[in-house]
Write an enzyme that holds these catalytic residues in place. Structure first.
Site, mmCIF file in Angstrom:
data_model
loop_
_atom_site.group_PDB
_atom_site.id
_atom_site.type_symbol
_atom_site.label_atom_id
_atom_site.label_comp_id
_atom_site.label_asym_id
_atom_site.label_seq_id
_atom_site.Cartn_x
_atom_site.Cartn_y
_atom_site.Cartn_z
ATOM 1 N N GLY A 75 0.842 -1.203 0.000
ATOM 2 C CA GLY A 75 0.000 0.000 0.000
ATOM 3 C C GLY A 75 0.871 1.245 0.000
ATOM 4 N N ARG A 131 13.479 9.884 -3.210
ATOM 5 C CA ARG A 131 14.386 11.017 -3.496
ATOM 6 C C ARG A 131 15.649 10.917 -2.643
ATOM 7 N NH1 ARG A 131 14.737 15.772 -0.511
ATOM 8 N NH2 ARG A 131 15.301 17.691 -1.608
ATOM 9 N N ARG A 168 19.434 10.237 -4.049
ATOM 10 C CA ARG A 168 20.483 11.254 -3.876
ATOM 11 C C ARG A 168 21.600 10.758 -2.955
ATOM 12 N NH1 ARG A 168 17.173 17.042 -4.170
ATOM 13 N NH2 ARG A 168 16.481 16.697 -6.314
ATOM 14 N N SER A 193 6.128 -6.242 2.207
ATOM 15 C CA SER A 193 7.251 -5.807 1.362
ATOM 16 C C SER A 193 8.587 -6.191 1.995
ATOM 17 C CB SER A 193 7.218 -4.292 1.171
ATOM 18 O OG SER A 193 5.943 -3.897 0.758
ATOM 19 N N THR A 224 4.658 2.264 6.074
ATOM 20 C CA THR A 224 3.270 1.801 5.988
ATOM 21 C C THR A 224 2.419 2.648 6.914
ATOM 22 O OG1 THR A 224 1.728 0.061 6.683
ATOM 23 C CG2 THR A 224 3.919 -0.064 7.632
ATOM 24 N N ASP A 263 0.040 1.602 8.512
ATOM 25 C CA ASP A 263 -0.481 0.737 9.586
ATOM 26 C C ASP A 263 0.382 0.771 10.849
ATOM 27 O OD1 ASP A 263 -2.358 0.015 7.704
ATOM 28 O OD2 ASP A 263 -1.328 -1.823 7.125
ATOM 29 N N LYS A 287 -22.801 14.132 28.046
ATOM 30 C CA LYS A 287 -22.198 14.406 26.737
ATOM 31 C C LYS A 287 -23.295 14.556 25.679
ATOM 32 C CE LYS A 287 -17.625 12.713 27.439
ATOM 33 N NZ LYS A 287 -16.400 12.291 26.782
ATOM 34 N N HIS A 304 -9.474 4.686 1.922
ATOM 35 C CA HIS A 304 -8.233 5.081 1.257
ATOM 36 C C HIS A 304 -7.946 6.576 1.298
ATOM 37 C CE1 HIS A 304 -8.780 1.009 -0.230
ATOM 38 N NE2 HIS A 304 -7.487 1.004 -0.448
HETATM 39 O O1 F6P Z 1 -1.379 -1.584 4.472
HETATM 40 C C1 F6P Z 1 -1.968 -0.362 4.188
HETATM 41 C C2 F6P Z 1 -3.457 -0.512 3.983
HETATM 42 O O2 F6P Z 1 -3.998 0.753 3.668
HETATM 43 C C3 F6P Z 1 -4.217 -1.143 5.143
HETATM 44 O O3 F6P Z 1 -4.499 -0.231 6.174
HETATM 45 C C4 F6P Z 1 -5.451 -1.639 4.460
HETATM 46 O O4 F6P Z 1 -6.008 -2.742 5.155
HETATM 47 C C5 F6P Z 1 -4.917 -2.092 3.113
HETATM 48 O O5 F6P Z 1 -3.714 -1.397 2.899
HETATM 49 C C6 F6P Z 1 -5.847 -1.824 1.959
HETATM 50 O O6 F6P Z 1 -5.298 -2.426 0.844
HETATM 51 P P1 F6P Z 1 -5.710 -2.064 -0.646
HETATM 52 O O7 F6P Z 1 -5.162 -0.700 -0.950
HETATM 53 O O8 F6P Z 1 -5.060 -3.124 -1.455
HETATM 54 O O9 F6P Z 1 -7.203 -2.071 -0.697
#
Ligand code: F6P
Length: 326
Positions: free
Chosen positions: A13, A23, A27, A107, A127, A129, A215, A256
């Site tokens: 991802g 970059r 470099r 990766s 990442t 995550d 709240k 995303h």
């Molecule tokens: O590993 C990064 C990530 O965005 C995770 O948080 C998510 O579960 C996964 O990739 C989503 O994968 P894809 O972009 O293949 O849908």
């Protein structure tokens, strides 16, 4: 054999800051008197020999861009010994001596596999995550967290106006780090993460409790890998509220959107430091390691200790989140 040419790839991802890492790696390679090549589409391009020359000017103007200008891919074929051999052959045909792999868990497992074929490799922890062993923090986390937080702050405003409960689902795969941090920074009433399972009944009880303390909203941050996702929790809460005085429930899945941001200063600096460290490690002959930050220091950890491992979950931060919900 002294290194003369390196290949740089981004895989898995995409994460904001990957371009800054490309970059800096290119470099830094030039600063060692080496030639740098970029690999298009991660391990898929590595197997296909899809490389491009990366001189200092070729990586100009990418520092501030999200995503990865080399492209990324998930390449299941690279998991097989045949796929790995294709990559080794393509590298040898191009006269490339070492590879820099910018990416997360999968990766770096691929990077480790490549190293077992005798190719010197350096990984760079990247990442959103933040689930990668060998680095306390990974490239992209800060940007993704800030994007999630901006959404959470906005949702809290509208939640308060309508006395609603909001379930906000954030990314993280099997790791609750992003959700936990977004929950703490966003002042969530409840945080659902894979590491500490929460039942729908517990979420309902937390929300009841919050409203009874005066709240005007209930904010629940849900990690995508949690035992119950935002849609399941929302369905439960709607049912639960049917025969009792209740609140309206809405849910939002950020998805995303969290990955595509402009890298923050922190991610650009982290990416630049890790990438330079990775290339310097190769130059010192310290190969098959991951460049990461450990205890605020740059550190190289053997890929064999990183591949397939997960870092321990910060329990103390989960306790902090609980303490602050009052
Ligand atoms: O590993 C990064 C990530 O965005 C995770 O948080 C998510 O579960 C996964 O990739 C989503 O994968 P894809 O972009 O293949 O849908």
């Amino acid at each position: 054999m002294p290194i003369k040419r390196i290949a740089i790839l981004t895989s898995g991802g995409d994460a904001p800051g990957m371009n800054a890492a490309i970059r800096a790696a290119a470099r830094s390679a030039v600063s060692h008197g080496w030639e740098a090549f970029g690999v298009r589409r991660g391990f898929a391009g590595l197997m296909a020999g899809d490389y491009m020359r990366l001189g200092p000017r070729d990586v100009g103007g990418i520092l501030q861009q999200g995503g990865t200008f080399l492209g990324s891919a998930r390449a299941p074929e690279f998991k097989s010994p045949e796929g790995q051999q294709r990559a080794v052959d393509a590298l040898s045909a191009a006269g490339i001596d070492a590879v820099v792999v910018i990416g997360g868990n999968g990766s770096q497992t691929g990077a480790h596999a490549l190293s077992t074929h005798g190719i010197p490799v350096a990984g760079i922890a990247s990442t959103i995550d933040n689930d990668l062993a060998g680095s306390d923090i990974t490239i992209g986390v800060d940007t993704a967290l800030n994007i999630a937080l901006e959404a959470i702050d906005r949702l809290k405003v509208t939640a308060s106006s309508h006395q609603r409960a909001f379930l906000v689902e954030v990314m993280g795969r099997d790791c609750g780090y992003l959700a936990l941090m977004a929950g703490i920074a966003g002042g969530a009433e409840c945080i659902c993460i894979p590491e500490i399972p929460t039942t729908p009944e517990q979420v309902a009880a937390e929300l009841d409790d919050s409203y009874s303390r005066g709240k005007t909203h209930g904010l629940v941050v849900v990690a995508e890998g949690a035992a119950h996702d935002a849609a399941e929790l929302a369905a439960y809460l709607v049912e639960y509220g049917k025969n009792r005085p209740s609140y309206e429930v809405r849910s939002s899945i950020l998805g995303h959107v969290q990955r595509g941001g402009i890298p923050t200063a922190s991610d650009r600096i982290l990416a630049s430091r890790l990438a330079a460290h990775a290339v310097d490690s190769l130059a010192r002959g310290e190969i098959n390691v991951l460049a990461g930050m450990v205890g605020n220091q740059l550190k190289s950890t053997p890929l064999s200790e990183v591949a397939g491992k997960h870092k321990p979950f910060p329990d103390d931060l989960f306790q902090l989140a609980k303490t602050l919900v009052r």
